[in-house]
Scaffold this active site. Structure first.
Site, PDB file in Angstrom:
ATOM      1  CB  CYS A  56      -0.914   0.021   1.222  1.00  0.00           C
ATOM      2  SG  CYS A  56      -2.176  -1.263   1.226  1.00  0.00           S
ATOM      3  CG  ASN A  57       2.110   2.850   3.232  1.00  0.00           C
ATOM      4  OD1 ASN A  57       1.186   3.556   2.837  1.00  0.00           O
ATOM      5  ND2 ASN A  57       2.144   2.345   4.450  1.00  0.00           N
ATOM      6  NE  ARG A  58       7.933   0.369   1.894  1.00  0.00           N
ATOM      7  CZ  ARG A  58       8.666   1.416   2.266  1.00  0.00           C
ATOM      8  NH1 ARG A  58       9.649   1.840   1.485  1.00  0.00           N
ATOM      9  NH2 ARG A  58       8.430   2.037   3.410  1.00  0.00           N
ATOM     10  CB  THR A 120       5.661  -6.945  12.502  1.00  0.00           C
ATOM     11  OG1 THR A 120       4.239  -7.063  12.714  1.00  0.00           O
ATOM     12  CG2 THR A 120       6.321  -6.560  13.824  1.00  0.00           C
ATOM     13  CD  GLN A 125       3.073  -5.571   3.345  1.00  0.00           C
ATOM     14  OE1 GLN A 125       3.890  -4.691   3.636  1.00  0.00           O
ATOM     15  NE2 GLN A 125       1.784  -5.317   3.198  1.00  0.00           N
ATOM     16  N   GLY A 194     -13.324  -6.958   2.454  1.00  0.00           N
ATOM     17  CA  GLY A 194     -12.055  -7.660   2.325  1.00  0.00           C
ATOM     18  C   GLY A 194     -11.865  -8.569   3.525  1.00  0.00           C
ATOM     19  CB  ALA A 195     -11.383 -11.667   4.363  1.00  0.00           C
ATOM     20  N   GLY A 196      -8.301  -9.696   4.300  1.00  0.00           N
ATOM     21  CA  GLY A 196      -6.856  -9.858   4.413  1.00  0.00           C
ATOM     22  C   GLY A 196      -6.329  -9.442   5.767  1.00  0.00           C
ATOM     23  CB  ILE A 199      -9.798  -6.536   6.492  1.00  0.00           C
ATOM     24  CG1 ILE A 199      -9.978  -5.573   5.315  1.00  0.00           C
ATOM     25  CG2 ILE A 199     -11.157  -6.900   7.080  1.00  0.00           C
ATOM     26  CD1 ILE A 199     -10.706  -4.276   5.657  1.00  0.00           C
TER      27      ILE A 199
END
Length: 432
Positions: A56-58, A120, A125, A194-196, A199
């Protein structure tokens, strides 16, 4: 081989650009193939290596290549792949060579470069990105070593500092914002789309507030049902969202969709059906799940990951001592890695020297064998063999000494003296 990291992140680019540069998971492997074959070139002296980290950020490209023009070529590739003009993309891109790339990888994995200091999730990721690159056949000696060291450094930083203590997560920040809109979150109906992992974190924080109702909508019904049951909530089909949106006071969305799943028209209808009671919406997805125009609606409070950053940064300021300690650890480990990298740089030279010396050896041995076959004296053959090998092996150094002048020659002379000052003694000289 040169290490290089090319990327954009929440420090350099707004979410509106980050979402255009993001790589959906299913695109990463084929993207790595084009990155290696088209950008780095299949004819490179050493096989190029690459990995893509997209969150999401990079979005970051890690590579090891012999291409001296790698920086500009990588930016052009990223621009072409996502069909974004170079002039629009380049001002937001950072290019980090060698030790800067190593330091950046260590900081990212340790949570020092995250919006949520010390979080963390980024480490997992990054491990996923490395696994994907490995499956695509895009990793080699250099990036494998870089990422092994990266994960070890992250473990050391998290184990010896308080970098992750009392961090304000994105999920906690979302709850704080909701509390500014509603007097009691416990009186509100909350919908999670969503269900990741993100979320799940948000559901944990909101469930702790005891909301009036908690519902999970997910494309995969079974996964959504499992998550809802964990928090004594209910699941609903994602396809029911347009018809039921007006039921919810708080909506938190984070899916892997490449296109918005909540449009302006649907929200307008929901607001009208709610008789203009406010809706608090949090869009944690990149690319965004909710059309940005929704933020202009009078009774809608829409926040993105960038909006939540201000609240997160308030919690980051109190942990600067831990940051300094972590940075010191990272700096030491960067120097260690660069020492390893320096030793790797001479490996091709040493390999070439061995190859050349072995070719000379085989040539002279072949000559000696022919001399022996025609009946020449073995002692004379051995003498000729040793003389020929000696002359050929010192030809390169003596030629170099004759070619250079001035200070370079003095340095080379000292170097040669060091090479030959420990010449072996014969058996007769040693007294055996």
């Amino acid at each position: 081989m040169q290490l290089l990291t090319i990327g954009i992140n929440h420090h350099t680019a707004p979410v509106a650009l980050r979402e255009r540069v993001a790589f959906p998971l299913e695109q990463i492997k084929p993207a790595l193939v084009t990155f290696k074959n088209v950008f780095l070139g299949p004819q490179a002296p050493n096989a190029p290596e690459a990995a893509i980290l997209s969150t999401c950020n990079r979005t970051e490209l890690y590579c090891a290549t012999d291409d001296r023009a790698a920086r500009d070529a990588a930016i052009r590739w990223l621009s072409d792949y996502h069909r974004i003009p170079v002039d629009e993309l380049a001002p937001h891109v950072y290019a980090l060579p060698q030790s800067e790339a190593v330091r950046h990888a260590f900081r990212v994995a340790s949570g020092l470069d995250s919006m949520v200091l010390g979080e963390t999730q980024i480490l997992g990721q990054m491990k996923d990105a490395v696994r994907t690159a490995s499956e695509a056949g895009a990793l080699g000696t250099y990036l494998n070593q870089l990422f092994q060291r990266t994960f070890a450094v992250a473990k050391e930083v998290r184990g010896t500092t308080e970098i992750g203590a009392q961090s304000v997560s994105m999920a906690a920040a979302a709850v704080r914002l909701a509390q500014r809109i509603f007097e009691k979150v416990s009186d509100q109906r909350v919908l999670f789309i969503g269900a990741g992992e993100m979320i799940e974190l948000c559901a944990t924080h909101f469930a702790a507030q005891g909301p009036r109702e908690l519902v999970v909508a997910n494309r995969t019904a079974e996964r959504g049902q499992r998550l809802a049951e964990r928090f004594n909530g209910r699941a609903m089909p994602l396809s029911d969202l347009p018809a039921r949106m007006q039921e919810f006071d708080i909506i938190v969305s984070c899916t892997a969709s490449t296109l918005p799943i909540i449009g302006l028209g649907a929200v307008e209808r929901a607001v009208k059906a709610r008789r203009h009671r406010p809706i608090f919406m949090v869009d944690l997805a990149v690319p965004r799940d909710i059309e940005p125009e929704v933020s202009k609606l009078k009774d809608v409070f829409l926040y993105t990951v960038d909006d939540l950053g201000a609240i997160v940064r308030e919690g980051n300021a109190s942990r600067q001592a831990a940051v300094a300690q972590a940075e010191a650890i990272i700096e030491t480990r960067v120097q260690n890695f660069m020492q390893w990298l320096d030793t790797r740089s001479v490996v091709p030279v040493i390999r070439h020297m061995h190859t050349q010396a072995d070719a000379l050896r085989r040539l002279e041995v072949e000559k000696a064998q022919k001399m022996l076959a025609r009946g020449d004296d073995p002692a004379a053959v051995l003498e000729a063999l040793s003389q020929a090998l000696t002359n050929k092996l010192i030809h390169g150094p003596t030629s170099a000494l004759n070619r250079v002048n001035g200070a370079d020659r003095d340095s080379l002379i000292e170097l040669m003296r060091g090479f030959y000052q420990h010449a072996p003694r014969s058996n007769d000289q040693s007294g055996h």
